[in-house]
Design an enzyme around this catalytic site. Structure first.
Site, PDB file in Angstrom:
ATOM      1  N   MET A  55      49.012  26.972  39.991  1.00 58.07           N
ATOM      2  CA  MET A  55      49.428  26.983  41.189  1.00 58.07           C
ATOM      3  C   MET A  55      48.152  26.212  41.804  1.00 58.07           C
ATOM      4  O   MET A  55      47.705  27.351  42.362  1.00 58.07           O
ATOM      5  CB  MET A  55      50.394  28.317  41.216  1.00 58.07           C
ATOM      6  CG  MET A  55      51.163  27.908  42.210  1.00 58.07           C
ATOM      7  SD  MET A  55      52.298  29.752  42.968  1.00 58.07           S
ATOM      8  CE  MET A  55      50.868  30.928  42.547  1.00 58.07           C
ATOM      9  N   ARG A 107      53.366  37.495  41.932  1.00 57.03           N
ATOM     10  CA  ARG A 107      53.430  38.833  42.665  1.00 57.03           C
ATOM     11  C   ARG A 107      53.605  39.887  41.635  1.00 57.03           C
ATOM     12  O   ARG A 107      52.253  40.695  41.725  1.00 57.03           O
ATOM     13  CB  ARG A 107      54.265  38.713  43.491  1.00 57.03           C
ATOM     14  CG  ARG A 107      53.494  37.982  45.100  1.00 57.03           C
ATOM     15  CD  ARG A 107      55.122  37.558  45.724  1.00 57.03           C
ATOM     16  NE  ARG A 107      54.355  36.486  46.679  1.00 57.03           N
ATOM     17  CZ  ARG A 107      54.695  35.885  47.305  1.00 57.03           C
ATOM     18  NH1 ARG A 107      55.901  36.063  47.916  1.00 57.03           N
ATOM     19  NH2 ARG A 107      54.685  34.912  48.664  1.00 57.03           N
ATOM     20  N   TYR A 113      45.447  37.537  47.763  1.00 53.03           N
ATOM     21  CA  TYR A 113      45.525  36.448  47.528  1.00 53.03           C
ATOM     22  C   TYR A 113      47.652  36.266  46.766  1.00 53.03           C
ATOM     23  O   TYR A 113      47.938  37.992  46.486  1.00 53.03           O
ATOM     24  CB  TYR A 113      45.285  35.975  45.784  1.00 53.03           C
ATOM     25  CG  TYR A 113      44.813  36.286  44.520  1.00 53.03           C
ATOM     26  CD1 TYR A 113      45.534  37.526  44.296  1.00 53.03           C
ATOM     27  CD2 TYR A 113      43.598  35.625  44.165  1.00 53.03           C
ATOM     28  CE1 TYR A 113      45.702  37.653  43.370  1.00 53.03           C
ATOM     29  CE2 TYR A 113      43.452  36.577  42.669  1.00 53.03           C
ATOM     30  CZ  TYR A 113      43.981  37.733  42.726  1.00 53.03           C
ATOM     31  OH  TYR A 113      43.294  38.441  41.020  1.00 53.03           O
ATOM     32  N   GLU A 114      48.175  35.833  46.371  1.00 51.39           N
ATOM     33  CA  GLU A 114      50.003  35.316  46.217  1.00 51.39           C
ATOM     34  C   GLU A 114      50.460  35.857  47.183  1.00 51.39           C
ATOM     35  O   GLU A 114      51.075  36.921  47.336  1.00 51.39           O
ATOM     36  CB  GLU A 114      50.327  36.399  44.482  1.00 51.39           C
ATOM     37  CG  GLU A 114      49.777  35.846  43.857  1.00 51.39           C
ATOM     38  CD  GLU A 114      49.796  34.129  43.921  1.00 51.39           C
ATOM     39  OE1 GLU A 114      50.714  33.474  44.229  1.00 51.39           O
ATOM     40  OE2 GLU A 114      48.724  33.593  42.894  1.00 51.39           O
ATOM     41  N   GLY A 115      50.501  36.014  48.653  1.00 52.04           N
ATOM     42  CA  GLY A 115      51.055  37.103  49.781  1.00 52.04           C
ATOM     43  C   GLY A 115      49.879  37.883  50.130  1.00 52.04           C
ATOM     44  O   GLY A 115      50.220  38.916  49.496  1.00 52.04           O
TER      45      GLY A 115
END
Length: 596
Positions: free
Chosen positions: A162, A295, A439-441
């Site tokens: 991604m 997430r 990570y991932e927000g």
């Protein structure tokens, strides 16, 4: 050297007894998932993760990945371990059978993922990211794209990544500069630089399929002008064979605090051929399929690292002799007692245990909701399940990863000075755990997503359904004398969450900083209530099974002891969190920026 044993007994209790997967055997994805089949799969996954993945965890961390002239080599043993993973058919476990997947429940896939991460986080990330990409291609790809890419991704012959972040933009993706220039043949030339790309380059698979966010020439500024593209490392011919090398290369790999065995890459796109997936300028919507999958996967990372750290801490505490029990010697034949007799060591281990078992129940229940949202014939059931997953995804990502760090830290603390020494492996668990809240927000972004998007979604219907689910359990069981204390405590905690929700509705709109200041505390408040719901329901099930003479009585009684700890030592924190939510923004924002 640390060890790992898959928590099969707890997983099987949750899947068979607590969640009762057999009640869904009328749905396509559950039809093959008989109890015997599920147990066999779990047992084989345990063998793979314990005997193949785990022995490479510490050595992989110490060696790390190697980058030379754009080529990345994974640590010794990783290629063979990945080969065994692929040959076992694990990558396509939950994939669509039409494209070579096995079509088993996502719920089972989550249990397998937890084992893989706990055994070897860095290795697990290579196939883990592929899972999110297959979900995205399956949801948004054309029939041709699905037929071309999914079979090789499900088989594990190819992997995927991604690509969102750029040097100047992380969370604010509207600032991205990667360009996509349309070509006469319908493809696009992708040019730009992406950073922090996990598993962006490696030697485990023959091709890597990158999902890349870019802006088509002339598209609007901001997130409204972003599109999503498939950009393979090697272009793929119509018959599925590999063609020429594409214009994407690894410029470097990062030197990191943890997860050393996973290559975190800078990827340079120099006119690489890309293929639009989904609609033009709708890339964020398509990418969120992969981001939400990721997430939930990152939440599992928090749970998994807590589990393996806890296992090693508990074993050490039972063995390490130091001091005497406050109530008198427990090991009179020795000069000292094992440190597990000390209440403060017990406090740390019980806190970890209560988090882990509650979080695992939440994670696997979420898997059931995902399966229902995809396969249940009733549209209302599908919608309700999807709404609950959307509501709780930021909670799972944030709370489970924060607690993963805290659990690893508590586990390390049980070792004293030995925990700080590399030999025991605990410091690696703590280093590895720290990326998950980022990570991932970041977890701050998750909290803002919860209060800014998820709470008001659909006029508040999802959060109302969530409240009703918890209240239903309370109403059905608070008349039971054996469950009364659990239900009364849960009802009080739910009331605090509902009051905090009302406060946000009344004060967040008038001053958005009130919402921002409260977001972290509110998310944790919801997390504690959510885990309280699962602990109350697990206590109900454990008591029911004991009364019927079902299951392992010792296991079930231990479950009740842990539930008691959760309700007396952890759930009361909801009172303080409500106070923090309602404190508002003033104490947070009062200090001048120059004073920091």
């Amino acid at each position: 050297m640390p060890s790992y044993n898959a928590p099969l007994k707890d997983m099987k209790f949750l899947l068979h007894d607590f969640l009762n997967l057999q009640q869904y055997n009328n749905l396509p994805t559950f039809q093959e998932a008989s109890p015997d089949m599920v147990d066999a799969i779990l047992d084989e996954a345990a063998k793979l993760t314990e005997n193949v993945f785990q022995p490479l965890n510490q050595s992989g961390d110490e060696e790390g990945c190697h980058w030379e002239n754009g080529v990345v080599t994974t640590p010794k043993g990783f290629k063979d371990a990945y080969r065994q993973y692929v040959e076992g058919g694990w990558q396509g476990l939950t994939g669509d059978p039409e494209y070579g997947g096995q079509g088993l429940p996502q719920t089972l896939g989550l249990a397998i993922s937890e084992m893989m991460i706990a055994a070897n986080w860095g290795l697990a990330m290579y196939p883990g990211l592929t899972k999110g990409a297959t979900e995205t291609i399956h949801a948004w790809g054309t029939e041709e794209q699905k037929a071309l890419y999914l079979p090789k991704l499900y088989s594990g012959e190819w992997s995927a990544t991604m690509n969102l972040t750029e040097p100047h933009c992380g969370t604010d993706l509207g600032l991205l500069r990667t360009k996509a220039e349309p070509q006469p043949d319908g493809t696009y030339k992708i040019t730009g630089t992406k950073i922090f790309i996990s598993a962006g380059e490696h030697d485990l698979t023959e091709n890597i399929v990158h999902l890349v966010l870019a802006r088509i020439t002339g598209a609007p500024e901001g997130t409204k002008g972003i599109s999503l593209f498939i950009v393979p490392k090697f272009r793929v011919n119509e018959d599925g064979s590999l063609g020429e090398r594409n214009g994407v290369s690894c410029g470097s790999i990062e030197k990191k605090m943890g997860i050393h065995s996973n290559a975190t890459c800078v990827l340079n796109y120099d006119g690489a051929t890309g293929y639009l997936i989904g609609e033009e300028n709708k890339g964020m919507r398509a990418m969120f399929t992969m981001m939400n999958e990721a997430r939930l996967g990152v939440g599992l990372q928090g749970l998994a690292i807590a589990e393996v750290a806890q296992q090693n801490a508990a074993a050490y505490a039972r063995d390490r002799l130091q001091g005497r029990a406050l109530t008198g010697p427990k090991n009179p034949d020795s000069k000292a007692d094992p440190i597990i007799v000390h209440p403060d060591v017990r406090r740390m281990l019980m806190t970890n245990r209560a988090f882990i078992e509650g979080a695992r129940a939440l994670a696997l229940w979420t898997g059931v909701q995902i399966d229902l949202s995809h396969h249940h014939p009733d549209e209302k059931v599908r919608e309700r399940a999807d709404d609950l997953v959307a509501l709780l995804t930021p909670v799972i990502k944030s709370y489970l990863t924060d607690q993963g760090v805290e659990s690893a830290s508590r586990a390390l603390q049980c070792f004293g000075g030995h925990g700080y020494i590399r030999e025991w492996g605990m410091e690696q668990f703590l280093r590895d755990s720290r990326i998950a809240p980022i990570y991932e927000g970041t977890n701050g972004v998750q909290a803002m997503d919860l209060i800014g998007r998820k709470l008001p979604a659909k006029g508040g219907e999802p959060v109302k359904a969530y409240f009703a689910m918890i209240q239903k359990l309370i109403e059905e069981n608070k008349g039971n004398a054996e469950l009364k204390s659990y239900m009364e405590s849960l009802e009080k905690a739910l009331g605090r969450l509902q009051a905090a929700t009302m406060w946000l509705m009344q004060n967040g709109m008038s001053n958005p900083d009130n919402a921002g200041a409260a977001a972290h505390y509110y998310l944790n408040l919801m997390a504690l209530v959510t885990l309280g719901y699962f602990w109350a329901d697990m206590a109900r099930k454990a008591k029911e099974m004991i009364s019927k003479g079902e299951g392992d009585e010792t296991f079930l009684k231990n479950k009740l002891i842990t539930a008691d700890f959760y309700f007396t030592n952890i759930l009361p924190e909801t009172a303080a969190l409500r106070v923090k939510v309602e404190a508002g923004a003033d104490p947070v924002m009062a200090l001048d920026a120059e004073a920091f």
